[in-house]
Scaffold this motif. Structure first.
Motif, PDB file in Angstrom:
ATOM      1  N   TRP A   1       0.824  -1.218   0.000  1.00  0.00           N
ATOM      2  CA  TRP A   1       0.000   0.000   0.000  1.00  0.00           C
ATOM      3  C   TRP A   1       0.855   1.263   0.000  1.00  0.00           C
ATOM      4  CZ3 TRP A   1      -0.567  -2.971   4.663  1.00  0.00           C
ATOM      5  CH2 TRP A   1      -0.089  -2.369   5.820  1.00  0.00           C
ATOM      6  N   GLY A   2       2.166   1.089  -0.175  1.00  0.00           N
ATOM      7  CA  GLY A   2       3.028   2.250  -0.353  1.00  0.00           C
ATOM      8  C   GLY A   2       3.898   2.607   0.839  1.00  0.00           C
ATOM      9  N   ALA A   3       3.818   1.857   1.928  1.00  0.00           N
ATOM     10  CA  ALA A   3       4.689   2.124   3.082  1.00  0.00           C
ATOM     11  C   ALA A   3       6.130   1.785   2.705  1.00  0.00           C
ATOM     12  CB  ALA A   3       4.243   1.307   4.285  1.00  0.00           C
ATOM     13  N   LYS A   4       7.046   2.508   3.262  1.00  0.00           N
ATOM     14  CA  LYS A   4       8.462   2.304   2.962  1.00  0.00           C
ATOM     15  C   LYS A   4       9.125   1.468   4.049  1.00  0.00           C
ATOM     16  CE  LYS A   4       8.377   5.065  -0.604  1.00  0.00           C
ATOM     17  NZ  LYS A   4       7.859   4.450  -1.775  1.00  0.00           N
ATOM     18  N   VAL A   5      10.006   0.571   3.642  1.00  0.00           N
ATOM     19  CA  VAL A   5      10.835  -0.172   4.596  1.00  0.00           C
ATOM     20  C   VAL A   5      11.894   0.801   5.093  1.00  0.00           C
ATOM     21  CG1 VAL A   5      12.436  -2.106   4.876  1.00  0.00           C
ATOM     22  CG2 VAL A   5      10.411  -2.362   3.400  1.00  0.00           C
ATOM     23  N   PRO A   6      12.098   0.882   6.405  1.00  0.00           N
ATOM     24  CA  PRO A   6      13.103   1.822   6.924  1.00  0.00           C
ATOM     25  C   PRO A   6      14.497   1.557   6.349  1.00  0.00           C
ATOM     26  CG  PRO A   6      11.759   0.954   8.704  1.00  0.00           C
ATOM     27  CD  PRO A   6      11.416   0.165   7.470  1.00  0.00           C
ATOM     28  N   GLU A   7      15.240   2.624   6.207  1.00  0.00           N
ATOM     29  CA  GLU A   7      16.620   2.556   5.701  1.00  0.00           C
ATOM     30  C   GLU A   7      17.425   1.558   6.543  1.00  0.00           C
ATOM     31  OE1 GLU A   7      19.425   3.498   2.954  1.00  0.00           O
ATOM     32  OE2 GLU A   7      17.468   4.495   3.019  1.00  0.00           O
ATOM     33  N   GLY A   8      18.190   0.720   5.859  1.00  0.00           N
ATOM     34  CA  GLY A   8      19.076  -0.228   6.540  1.00  0.00           C
ATOM     35  C   GLY A   8      18.439  -1.553   6.910  1.00  0.00           C
ATOM     36  N   ILE A   9      17.152  -1.727   6.615  1.00  0.00           N
ATOM     37  CA  ILE A   9      16.460  -2.982   6.924  1.00  0.00           C
ATOM     38  C   ILE A   9      16.455  -3.860   5.675  1.00  0.00           C
ATOM     39  CG2 ILE A   9      14.243  -4.031   7.551  1.00  0.00           C
ATOM     40  CD1 ILE A   9      15.451  -2.558   9.890  1.00  0.00           C
ATOM     41  N   ASP A  10      16.996  -5.073   5.815  1.00  0.00           N
ATOM     42  CA  ASP A  10      16.964  -6.049   4.727  1.00  0.00           C
ATOM     43  C   ASP A  10      16.111  -7.224   5.180  1.00  0.00           C
ATOM     44  OD1 ASP A  10      17.364  -7.745   2.568  1.00  0.00           O
ATOM     45  OD2 ASP A  10      19.382  -8.338   3.209  1.00  0.00           O
ATOM     46  N   ALA A  11      14.790  -7.059   5.050  1.00  0.00           N
ATOM     47  CA  ALA A  11      13.855  -8.069   5.532  1.00  0.00           C
ATOM     48  C   ALA A  11      14.061  -9.431   4.872  1.00  0.00           C
ATOM     49  CB  ALA A  11      12.425  -7.587   5.325  1.00  0.00           C
ATOM     50  N   ARG A  12      14.572  -9.435   3.644  1.00  0.00           N
ATOM     51  CA  ARG A  12      14.798 -10.710   2.946  1.00  0.00           C
ATOM     52  C   ARG A  12      15.939 -11.509   3.571  1.00  0.00           C
ATOM     53  NH1 ARG A  12      12.602 -10.613  -2.737  1.00  0.00           N
ATOM     54  NH2 ARG A  12      11.467  -8.663  -2.845  1.00  0.00           N
TER      55      ARG A  12
ATOM     56  N   ASP B   1      -8.316   5.376   3.093  1.00  0.00           N
ATOM     57  CA  ASP B   1      -7.417   4.597   2.229  1.00  0.00           C
ATOM     58  C   ASP B   1      -7.731   3.105   2.226  1.00  0.00           C
ATOM     59  OD1 ASP B   1      -6.057   6.837   1.452  1.00  0.00           O
ATOM     60  OD2 ASP B   1      -4.086   6.114   2.060  1.00  0.00           O
ATOM     61  N   PHE B   2      -8.491   2.634   3.187  1.00  0.00           N
ATOM     62  CA  PHE B   2      -8.747   1.199   3.270  1.00  0.00           C
ATOM     63  C   PHE B   2      -9.474   0.673   2.041  1.00  0.00           C
ATOM     64  CE2 PHE B   2      -6.987   1.651   7.271  1.00  0.00           C
ATOM     65  CZ  PHE B   2      -6.943   0.457   7.961  1.00  0.00           C
ATOM     66  N   ASP B   3     -10.221   1.501   1.351  1.00  0.00           N
ATOM     67  CA  ASP B   3     -10.935   1.073   0.147  1.00  0.00           C
ATOM     68  C   ASP B   3     -10.135   1.307  -1.132  1.00  0.00           C
ATOM     69  OD1 ASP B   3     -13.216   0.139   1.439  1.00  0.00           O
ATOM     70  OD2 ASP B   3     -14.088   2.149   1.537  1.00  0.00           O
ATOM     71  N   ARG B   4      -8.945   1.893  -1.005  1.00  0.00           N
ATOM     72  CA  ARG B   4      -8.119   2.166  -2.192  1.00  0.00           C
ATOM     73  C   ARG B   4      -7.701   0.848  -2.846  1.00  0.00           C
ATOM     74  NH1 ARG B   4      -2.524   3.095  -2.239  1.00  0.00           N
ATOM     75  NH2 ARG B   4      -2.537   3.542  -0.007  1.00  0.00           N
ATOM     76  N   GLN B   5      -7.801   0.816  -4.167  1.00  0.00           N
ATOM     77  CA  GLN B   5      -7.442  -0.374  -4.940  1.00  0.00           C
ATOM     78  C   GLN B   5      -5.925  -0.462  -5.096  1.00  0.00           C
ATOM     79  OE1 GLN B   5      -9.849  -2.675  -6.427  1.00  0.00           O
ATOM     80  NE2 GLN B   5     -11.009  -1.631  -4.836  1.00  0.00           N
TER      81      GLN B   5
ATOM     82  N   THR C   1      -6.831  -5.963  -5.313  1.00  0.00           N
ATOM     83  CA  THR C   1      -7.369  -6.018  -3.957  1.00  0.00           C
ATOM     84  C   THR C   1      -7.440  -4.604  -3.403  1.00  0.00           C
ATOM     85  OG1 THR C   1      -7.232  -7.201  -1.845  1.00  0.00           O
ATOM     86  CG2 THR C   1      -5.143  -6.421  -2.787  1.00  0.00           C
ATOM     87  N   THR C   2      -7.630  -4.495  -2.103  1.00  0.00           N
ATOM     88  CA  THR C   2      -7.699  -3.195  -1.446  1.00  0.00           C
ATOM     89  C   THR C   2      -6.610  -3.107  -0.371  1.00  0.00           C
ATOM     90  OG1 THR C   2      -9.223  -4.010   0.237  1.00  0.00           O
ATOM     91  CG2 THR C   2     -10.212  -3.032  -1.754  1.00  0.00           C
ATOM     92  N   VAL C   3      -6.382  -1.888   0.067  1.00  0.00           N
ATOM     93  CA  VAL C   3      -5.459  -1.675   1.184  1.00  0.00           C
ATOM     94  C   VAL C   3      -5.965  -2.447   2.405  1.00  0.00           C
ATOM     95  CG1 VAL C   3      -4.550   0.057   2.792  1.00  0.00           C
ATOM     96  CG2 VAL C   3      -4.624   0.551   0.337  1.00  0.00           C
ATOM     97  N   ARG C   4      -7.283  -2.444   2.619  1.00  0.00           N
ATOM     98  CA  ARG C   4      -7.866  -3.170   3.750  1.00  0.00           C
ATOM     99  C   ARG C   4      -7.423  -4.633   3.744  1.00  0.00           C
ATOM    100  NH1 ARG C   4     -12.561  -1.448   3.520  1.00  0.00           N
ATOM    101  NH2 ARG C   4     -13.172  -2.618   1.692  1.00  0.00           N
ATOM    102  N   MET C   5      -7.452  -5.261   2.576  1.00  0.00           N
ATOM    103  CA  MET C   5      -7.047  -6.666   2.488  1.00  0.00           C
ATOM    104  C   MET C   5      -5.561  -6.821   2.815  1.00  0.00           C
ATOM    105  SD  MET C   5      -7.757  -9.796   2.181  1.00  0.00           S
ATOM    106  CE  MET C   5      -9.355  -9.947   1.442  1.00  0.00           C
ATOM    107  N   ALA C   6      -4.745  -5.917   2.342  1.00  0.00           N
ATOM    108  CA  ALA C   6      -3.313  -5.993   2.633  1.00  0.00           C
ATOM    109  C   ALA C   6      -3.058  -5.852   4.130  1.00  0.00           C
ATOM    110  CB  ALA C   6      -2.556  -4.918   1.850  1.00  0.00           C
TER     111      ALA C   6
END
Length: 190
Positions: free
Chosen positions: A96-107, A141-145, A153-158
Protein backbone atom coordinates in the motif's frame (compact mmCIF):
# COMPACT_ATOMS: atom_id res chain seq x y z
CA UNK A 1 -63.70 11.36 56.51
CA UNK A 2 -63.03 14.71 54.83
CA UNK A 3 -59.39 14.40 55.68
CA UNK A 4 -59.14 10.87 54.20
CA UNK A 5 -60.90 12.01 51.04
CA UNK A 6 -58.52 14.99 50.68
CA UNK A 7 -55.48 12.79 51.28
CA UNK A 8 -56.74 10.24 48.75
CA UNK A 9 -57.40 12.97 46.20
CA UNK A 10 -53.88 14.36 46.62
CA UNK A 11 -52.34 10.89 46.29
CA UNK A 12 -54.41 10.14 43.16
CA UNK A 13 -53.40 13.46 41.68
CA UNK A 14 -49.73 12.72 42.33
CA UNK A 15 -50.06 9.24 40.82
CA UNK A 16 -51.76 10.67 37.74
CA UNK A 17 -48.91 13.16 37.34
CA UNK A 18 -46.28 10.43 37.64
CA UNK A 19 -48.15 8.27 35.12
CA UNK A 20 -48.40 11.18 32.70
CA UNK A 21 -44.65 11.85 32.97
CA UNK A 22 -43.90 8.18 32.37
CA UNK A 23 -46.10 8.20 29.24
CA UNK A 24 -44.39 11.36 27.99
CA UNK A 25 -40.92 9.88 28.56
CA UNK A 26 -42.00 6.71 26.78
CA UNK A 27 -43.19 8.67 23.76
CA UNK A 28 -39.87 10.50 23.33
CA UNK A 29 -37.22 8.63 21.40
CA UNK A 30 -34.37 7.42 23.55
CA UNK A 31 -31.03 9.12 23.08
CA UNK A 32 -28.77 6.94 20.91
CA UNK A 33 -26.20 4.94 22.83
CA UNK A 34 -22.67 6.25 22.55
CA UNK A 35 -20.98 4.58 19.61
CA UNK A 36 -17.87 2.65 20.60
CA UNK A 37 -14.64 3.89 19.07
CA UNK A 38 -14.19 0.77 16.95
CA UNK A 39 -13.05 0.83 13.37
CA UNK A 40 -11.63 -1.57 10.83
CA UNK A 41 -8.21 -0.21 11.69
CA UNK A 42 -8.57 -0.64 15.45
CA UNK A 43 -9.97 -4.16 15.07
CA UNK A 44 -7.10 -5.24 12.81
CA UNK A 45 -4.52 -3.60 15.09
CA UNK A 46 -5.99 -5.52 18.03
CA UNK A 47 -5.42 -8.77 16.12
CA UNK A 48 -1.87 -7.77 15.20
CA UNK A 49 -1.06 -6.88 18.82
CA UNK A 50 -2.47 -10.23 19.96
CA UNK A 51 -0.21 -12.11 17.53
CA UNK A 52 2.74 -9.91 18.52
CA UNK A 53 2.28 -10.52 22.24
CA UNK A 54 1.99 -14.30 21.84
CA UNK A 55 4.83 -14.63 19.31
CA UNK A 56 7.14 -12.65 21.60
CA UNK A 57 6.11 -14.76 24.60
CA UNK A 58 6.92 -17.92 22.64
CA UNK A 59 10.20 -16.49 21.35
CA UNK A 60 11.22 -15.64 24.91
CA UNK A 61 10.07 -19.00 26.34
CA UNK A 62 11.86 -21.07 23.69
CA UNK A 63 15.39 -22.06 24.73
CA UNK A 64 18.12 -20.59 22.51
CA UNK A 65 19.30 -24.06 21.49
CA UNK A 66 15.85 -24.81 20.01
CA UNK A 67 15.97 -21.88 17.57
CA UNK A 68 17.74 -24.12 15.04
CA UNK A 69 15.20 -26.95 15.41
CA UNK A 70 13.11 -27.85 12.37
CA UNK A 71 10.41 -30.53 12.19
CA UNK A 72 11.67 -31.85 8.85
CA UNK A 73 14.25 -31.13 6.19
CA UNK A 74 13.30 -28.28 3.87
CA UNK A 75 11.07 -26.35 6.29
CA UNK A 76 11.87 -23.31 8.42
CA UNK A 77 13.52 -23.62 11.80
CA UNK A 78 11.92 -22.15 14.91
CA UNK A 79 14.02 -19.00 14.62
CA UNK A 80 13.44 -18.73 10.88
CA UNK A 81 9.66 -18.75 11.45
CA UNK A 82 9.94 -15.82 13.88
CA UNK A 83 12.17 -13.95 11.43
CA UNK A 84 9.81 -14.75 8.55
CA UNK A 85 7.02 -12.99 10.47
CA UNK A 86 9.35 -10.03 11.10
CA UNK A 87 10.17 -9.86 7.39
CA UNK A 88 6.47 -9.90 6.51
CA UNK A 89 5.80 -7.04 8.91
CA UNK A 90 8.19 -4.91 6.84
CA UNK A 91 7.37 -6.30 3.39
CA UNK A 92 3.56 -6.56 3.37
CA UNK A 93 2.95 -2.82 4.03
CA UNK A 94 4.93 -1.98 0.88
CA UNK A 95 1.89 -3.11 -1.12
CA UNK A 96 0.00 0.00 0.00
CA UNK A 97 3.03 2.25 -0.35
CA UNK A 98 4.69 2.12 3.08
CA UNK A 99 8.46 2.30 2.96
CA UNK A 100 10.83 -0.17 4.60
CA UNK A 101 13.10 1.82 6.92
CA UNK A 102 16.62 2.56 5.70
CA UNK A 103 19.08 -0.23 6.54
CA UNK A 104 16.46 -2.98 6.92
CA UNK A 105 16.96 -6.05 4.73
CA UNK A 106 13.85 -8.07 5.53
CA UNK A 107 14.80 -10.71 2.95
CA UNK A 108 17.94 -11.52 4.92
CA UNK A 109 16.25 -11.93 8.31
CA UNK A 110 15.81 -15.70 8.18
CA UNK A 111 19.59 -16.17 7.97
CA UNK A 112 19.79 -14.74 11.53
CA UNK A 113 17.18 -17.16 12.91
CA UNK A 114 19.59 -18.96 15.25
CA UNK A 115 20.36 -15.84 17.31
CA UNK A 116 17.61 -15.66 19.98
CA UNK A 117 18.44 -12.12 21.11
CA UNK A 118 18.53 -10.85 17.51
CA UNK A 119 15.27 -12.63 16.69
CA UNK A 120 13.43 -11.06 19.64
CA UNK A 121 14.86 -7.60 18.90
CA UNK A 122 13.95 -7.87 15.20
CA UNK A 123 10.46 -9.21 15.91
CA UNK A 124 9.73 -6.32 18.32
CA UNK A 125 11.00 -3.70 15.86
CA UNK A 126 9.00 -5.24 12.99
CA UNK A 127 5.73 -5.13 14.93
CA UNK A 128 6.44 -1.52 15.94
CA UNK A 129 6.94 -0.69 12.25
CA UNK A 130 3.77 -2.51 11.11
CA UNK A 131 1.72 -0.84 13.85
CA UNK A 132 3.00 2.63 12.97
CA UNK A 133 2.37 2.35 9.22
CA UNK A 134 -1.15 1.03 9.87
CA UNK A 135 -1.89 3.74 12.45
CA UNK A 136 -0.70 6.33 9.91
CA UNK A 137 -3.15 5.06 7.26
CA UNK A 138 -6.21 7.28 6.83
CA UNK A 139 -9.43 5.23 7.19
CA UNK A 140 -10.45 6.42 3.70
CA UNK A 141 -7.42 4.60 2.23
CA UNK A 142 -8.75 1.20 3.27
CA UNK A 143 -10.93 1.07 0.15
CA UNK A 144 -8.12 2.17 -2.19
CA UNK A 145 -7.44 -0.37 -4.94
CA UNK A 146 -3.96 -1.91 -5.07
CA UNK A 147 -2.17 -4.90 -6.56
CA UNK A 148 -0.92 -7.56 -4.15
CA UNK A 149 0.96 -10.59 -5.40
CA UNK A 150 -0.41 -9.83 -8.87
CA UNK A 151 -4.05 -9.69 -7.74
CA UNK A 152 -6.45 -6.76 -7.56
CA UNK A 153 -7.37 -6.02 -3.96
CA UNK A 154 -7.70 -3.19 -1.45
CA UNK A 155 -5.46 -1.67 1.18
CA UNK A 156 -7.87 -3.17 3.75
CA UNK A 157 -7.05 -6.67 2.49
CA UNK A 158 -3.31 -5.99 2.63
CA UNK A 159 -3.65 -4.79 6.23
CA UNK A 160 -5.68 -7.91 7.03
CA UNK A 161 -2.90 -10.04 5.56
CA UNK A 162 -0.45 -8.51 8.06
CA UNK A 163 -2.74 -9.75 10.87
CA UNK A 164 -3.47 -13.16 9.37
CA UNK A 165 0.18 -13.72 8.51
CA UNK A 166 1.14 -13.16 12.15
CA UNK A 167 -1.56 -15.53 13.38
CA UNK A 168 -0.76 -18.18 10.76
CA UNK A 169 2.82 -18.38 11.95
CA UNK A 170 1.77 -18.09 15.58
CA UNK A 171 -0.05 -21.40 15.09
CA UNK A 172 3.04 -22.87 13.46
CA UNK A 173 5.21 -21.58 16.31
CA UNK A 174 2.88 -23.09 18.91
CA UNK A 175 3.24 -26.49 17.22
CA UNK A 176 7.02 -26.09 17.08
CA UNK A 177 7.15 -25.06 20.74
CA UNK A 178 5.01 -27.94 21.95
CA UNK A 179 7.10 -30.37 19.88
CA UNK A 180 10.06 -29.13 21.90
CA UNK A 181 8.35 -29.31 25.29
CA UNK A 182 7.67 -25.57 25.50
CA UNK A 183 4.20 -24.73 26.79
CA UNK A 184 2.86 -21.41 25.47
CA UNK A 185 3.09 -19.04 28.47
CA UNK A 186 -0.50 -17.79 28.10
CA UNK A 187 -1.89 -21.36 28.36
CA UNK A 188 0.12 -22.63 31.33
CA UNK A 189 -2.80 -22.24 33.72
CA UNK A 190 -5.16 -24.30 31.54
Amino acid sequence: MKRTFATTAVLLSLLAGVAAQAQEAKAQPAAPAAKPAYSVKSDILWQIHDAEKKLLQLAEATPAEKYGWRPAEGVRTTGEVFMHVAGGNYFLPTFWGAKVPEGIDARGFEKMGNDKAKVIETLKASFAHATKVIEDLPEADFDRQIKMFGNDTTVRMAVLVVATHGHEHLGQSIAYARSNGVVPPWSRGE
